[in-house]
Design a protein around this motif. Sequence first.
Motif, PDB file in Angstrom:
ATOM      1  N   LYS A  64      -1.898   2.582  -5.133  1.00 49.99           N
ATOM      2  CA  LYS A  64      -1.885   3.819  -5.230  1.00 49.99           C
ATOM      3  C   LYS A  64      -3.262   3.983  -4.251  1.00 49.99           C
ATOM      4  O   LYS A  64      -4.291   3.858  -4.827  1.00 49.99           O
ATOM      5  CB  LYS A  64      -1.963   4.595  -6.342  1.00 49.99           C
ATOM      6  CG  LYS A  64      -2.044   6.090  -6.147  1.00 49.99           C
ATOM      7  CD  LYS A  64      -1.951   7.072  -7.234  1.00 49.99           C
ATOM      8  CE  LYS A  64      -2.190   8.453  -7.235  1.00 49.99           C
ATOM      9  NZ  LYS A  64      -2.072   9.335  -8.396  1.00 49.99           N
ATOM     10  N   LEU A  65      -3.010   4.431  -2.965  1.00 53.41           N
ATOM     11  CA  LEU A  65      -3.978   4.886  -2.179  1.00 53.41           C
ATOM     12  C   LEU A  65      -4.491   6.209  -2.439  1.00 53.41           C
ATOM     13  O   LEU A  65      -3.637   7.227  -2.668  1.00 53.41           O
ATOM     14  CB  LEU A  65      -3.936   4.475  -0.785  1.00 53.41           C
ATOM     15  CG  LEU A  65      -3.657   3.161  -0.369  1.00 53.41           C
ATOM     16  CD1 LEU A  65      -2.955   3.079   1.211  1.00 53.41           C
ATOM     17  CD2 LEU A  65      -4.742   2.251  -0.714  1.00 53.41           C
ATOM     18  N   PRO A  66      -5.677   6.696  -2.143  1.00 57.21           N
ATOM     19  CA  PRO A  66      -6.320   8.201  -2.333  1.00 57.21           C
ATOM     20  C   PRO A  66      -5.694   8.938  -0.996  1.00 57.21           C
ATOM     21  O   PRO A  66      -6.647   9.623  -0.503  1.00 57.21           O
ATOM     22  CB  PRO A  66      -7.777   8.077  -2.463  1.00 57.21           C
ATOM     23  CG  PRO A  66      -8.318   6.716  -1.570  1.00 57.21           C
ATOM     24  CD  PRO A  66      -6.894   5.871  -1.883  1.00 57.21           C
ATOM     25  N   VAL A  67      -4.545   8.910  -0.679  1.00 54.79           N
ATOM     26  CA  VAL A  67      -4.114   9.480   0.417  1.00 54.79           C
ATOM     27  C   VAL A  67      -2.610  10.349   0.165  1.00 54.79           C
ATOM     28  O   VAL A  67      -1.807   9.680  -0.548  1.00 54.79           O
ATOM     29  CB  VAL A  67      -3.727   8.787   1.564  1.00 54.79           C
ATOM     30  CG1 VAL A  67      -3.539   9.645   2.966  1.00 54.79           C
ATOM     31  CG2 VAL A  67      -5.236   8.098   1.898  1.00 54.79           C
ATOM     32  N   LYS A  68      -2.545  11.467   0.500  1.00 50.97           N
ATOM     33  CA  LYS A  68      -1.099  12.297   0.471  1.00 50.97           C
ATOM     34  C   LYS A  68      -0.020  11.400   1.115  1.00 50.97           C
ATOM     35  O   LYS A  68      -0.115  10.965   2.106  1.00 50.97           O
ATOM     36  CB  LYS A  68      -1.247  13.693   0.799  1.00 50.97           C
ATOM     37  CG  LYS A  68      -2.132  14.449  -0.103  1.00 50.97           C
ATOM     38  CD  LYS A  68      -1.965  15.908   0.465  1.00 50.97           C
ATOM     39  CE  LYS A  68      -2.794  16.828  -0.363  1.00 50.97           C
ATOM     40  NZ  LYS A  68      -2.785  18.394  -0.053  1.00 50.97           N
ATOM     41  N   LYS A 124      -3.938   6.371   5.470  1.00 54.77           N
ATOM     42  CA  LYS A 124      -3.248   5.359   4.474  1.00 54.77           C
ATOM     43  C   LYS A 124      -3.866   4.213   5.091  1.00 54.77           C
ATOM     44  O   LYS A 124      -4.203   3.042   4.323  1.00 54.77           O
ATOM     45  CB  LYS A 124      -1.758   5.175   4.423  1.00 54.77           C
ATOM     46  CG  LYS A 124      -1.150   6.468   3.457  1.00 54.77           C
ATOM     47  CD  LYS A 124       0.311   6.349   3.356  1.00 54.77           C
ATOM     48  CE  LYS A 124       0.970   5.244   2.604  1.00 54.77           C
ATOM     49  NZ  LYS A 124       2.266   5.269   2.494  1.00 54.77           N
ATOM     50  N   THR A 125      -3.819   3.719   6.394  1.00 54.22           N
ATOM     51  CA  THR A 125      -4.337   2.667   7.125  1.00 54.22           C
ATOM     52  C   THR A 125      -5.972   2.384   6.890  1.00 54.22           C
ATOM     53  O   THR A 125      -6.133   1.292   6.485  1.00 54.22           O
ATOM     54  CB  THR A 125      -4.014   2.980   8.669  1.00 54.22           C
ATOM     55  OG1 THR A 125      -2.352   2.857   8.730  1.00 54.22           O
ATOM     56  CG2 THR A 125      -4.466   1.382   9.454  1.00 54.22           C
ATOM     57  N   LYS A 126      -6.670   3.387   7.076  1.00 58.89           N
ATOM     58  CA  LYS A 126      -7.914   3.274   6.756  1.00 58.89           C
ATOM     59  C   LYS A 126      -8.138   2.830   5.501  1.00 58.89           C
ATOM     60  O   LYS A 126      -9.159   2.202   5.146  1.00 58.89           O
ATOM     61  CB  LYS A 126      -8.569   4.667   7.135  1.00 58.89           C
ATOM     62  CG  LYS A 126      -8.525   5.261   8.534  1.00 58.89           C
ATOM     63  CD  LYS A 126      -9.672   6.281   8.885  1.00 58.89           C
ATOM     64  CE  LYS A 126      -9.110   7.639   8.300  1.00 58.89           C
ATOM     65  NZ  LYS A 126      -9.743   8.654   8.770  1.00 58.89           N
ATOM     66  N   ALA A 127      -7.450   3.614   4.321  1.00 59.33           N
ATOM     67  CA  ALA A 127      -7.699   3.477   2.947  1.00 59.33           C
ATOM     68  C   ALA A 127      -7.315   2.035   2.748  1.00 59.33           C
ATOM     69  O   ALA A 127      -8.070   1.298   1.741  1.00 59.33           O
ATOM     70  CB  ALA A 127      -7.051   4.289   2.107  1.00 59.33           C
ATOM     71  N   MET A 176       0.735  -1.095  -0.103  1.00 56.75           N
ATOM     72  CA  MET A 176       0.065   0.031   0.125  1.00 56.75           C
ATOM     73  C   MET A 176       0.885   1.291   0.011  1.00 56.75           C
ATOM     74  O   MET A 176       1.578   1.480   0.806  1.00 56.75           O
ATOM     75  CB  MET A 176      -0.908  -0.117   1.137  1.00 56.75           C
ATOM     76  CG  MET A 176      -1.982  -1.237   1.421  1.00 56.75           C
ATOM     77  SD  MET A 176      -2.891  -1.387  -0.148  1.00 56.75           S
ATOM     78  CE  MET A 176      -4.274  -2.690   0.419  1.00 56.75           C
ATOM     79  N   SER A 177       0.834   2.274  -0.991  1.00 57.47           N
ATOM     80  CA  SER A 177       1.582   3.329  -1.196  1.00 57.47           C
ATOM     81  C   SER A 177       0.754   4.330  -1.743  1.00 57.47           C
ATOM     82  O   SER A 177      -0.654   4.486  -1.776  1.00 57.47           O
ATOM     83  CB  SER A 177       2.481   2.964  -2.224  1.00 57.47           C
ATOM     84  OG  SER A 177       3.461   3.979  -2.310  1.00 57.47           O
ATOM     85  N   SER A 178       1.410   5.491  -2.120  1.00 58.70           N
ATOM     86  CA  SER A 178       0.735   6.730  -2.506  1.00 58.70           C
ATOM     87  C   SER A 178       0.839   6.784  -3.954  1.00 58.70           C
ATOM     88  O   SER A 178       0.557   7.600  -4.819  1.00 58.70           O
ATOM     89  CB  SER A 178       1.079   8.051  -1.961  1.00 58.70           C
ATOM     90  OG  SER A 178       2.644   8.040  -1.801  1.00 58.70           O
ATOM     91  N   GLU A 179       1.910   5.738  -4.606  1.00 57.81           N
ATOM     92  CA  GLU A 179       2.122   5.982  -6.099  1.00 57.81           C
ATOM     93  C   GLU A 179       1.977   4.556  -6.668  1.00 57.81           C
ATOM     94  O   GLU A 179       2.229   3.453  -5.569  1.00 57.81           O
ATOM     95  CB  GLU A 179       3.326   6.461  -6.293  1.00 57.81           C
ATOM     96  CG  GLU A 179       3.496   7.824  -6.109  1.00 57.81           C
ATOM     97  CD  GLU A 179       2.581   8.629  -7.076  1.00 57.81           C
ATOM     98  OE1 GLU A 179       2.478   8.354  -8.281  1.00 57.81           O
ATOM     99  OE2 GLU A 179       2.350  10.005  -6.644  1.00 57.81           O
TER     100      GLU A 179
END
Length: 381
Positions: free
Chosen positions: A146-150, A159-162, A134-137
């Motif tokens: 890619k999670l919808p979190v900065k 990030k954990t919630k997403a 799980m990452s942002s890219e």
Amino acid sequence: MGLKDAGLLRKCVGKTFLPTLFLGILCGFIFAYICLKIESFGELTFCSGEMDSQHRHDAHSFGEMENLAEPEVESFGFHKSDEESHKGEDVVARKMAEEVRVLCWVMTSPSNHKKKARHVKATWGKRCNILLFMSSETDNDLPALKLPVKEGRENLWGKTKAAFEHVYKHYLDKADWFMKADDDTYVIVENLRYMLSSHKPDEPTYFGCRFKPYVKQGYMSGGAGYVLSREAVKRLVEKALPDKRGCRPDTHGAEDVEIGKCLEYVGVLAGDSRDAEGRGRFFPFVPEHHLIPGHVNSDFWYWKYIYYESKEGLECCSDSAISFHYVSPNHMYVLEYLIYHLRPHGISHYVQDTKGIANRTMVTQVNQSKETVGNTTNLPD
């Protein structure tokens, strides 16, 4: 002192004052620079009282894990499963993997995809039934989602919630237990399954390294990793996260504390992951920290946080330990070798499991061996 003597003194002071001052400043600057350089390398510790008293060289914070040396995965090499010393060794483990399905999702970031995450994939991650990064890219090589979190440590809770929402939506029926780990966590997945084999995935519970503060029943260390039952994931996503009274609605906050509050709010119990001897299984630091007495001072924060009594030395750690944190890429391969390849001759490691998986498998192996012997000729004396 006469006027003549005073005059001579003033002349001497005037001639030597500025050079002496300059020399003193220069020496002070050089000393401070040396102290900073030595402390940053951690080889000598006379400039830092804390380091001197603790005699530690392993990482105890996120910052200390930056800029570590890393090996090339291809250069490490792996033993083959059909080698003589490895044949049939994982029969019980493979059977348990069918009955105790574990999804592992690893928290990472774009800058760590190659530095850390790929070494998780090359070592312990391959033993999970399902492995997700799980990452942002997006990264197709891992692959990473890619999670919808900065990006940023201040958004770890977001990030954990997403991540759990994604797991709930796409994988809830494909696994029984859901393990969150960091990209510098090392997990012995077989021992995780062994511990979980005495529990049911429809129990509202989760396990990890249990800390005392902030949450009434305690919470699990994020770095050591924690594992949720299927029922716990359902309650988290369906009941806790939508309710602002029980869960923090923004992306900030300490991820492990916040999920601990959410899970307690919806009746998910913080489980006891210790073994029958009361030894720990999930650890927020590398083995050295826990095994070596006096490795850290008695006022180190860990001793104030740990929920159960934790001893130093070999009594600290279960023979079926599950995880360690702040593990460098190099150290991951060291653990991989020591756990899965080094074998003292003449010593057999067998642990009675609670569900009888090992018993059933061992009987099958014995019967197969008898059949093989019966069909073999010219056996050596």
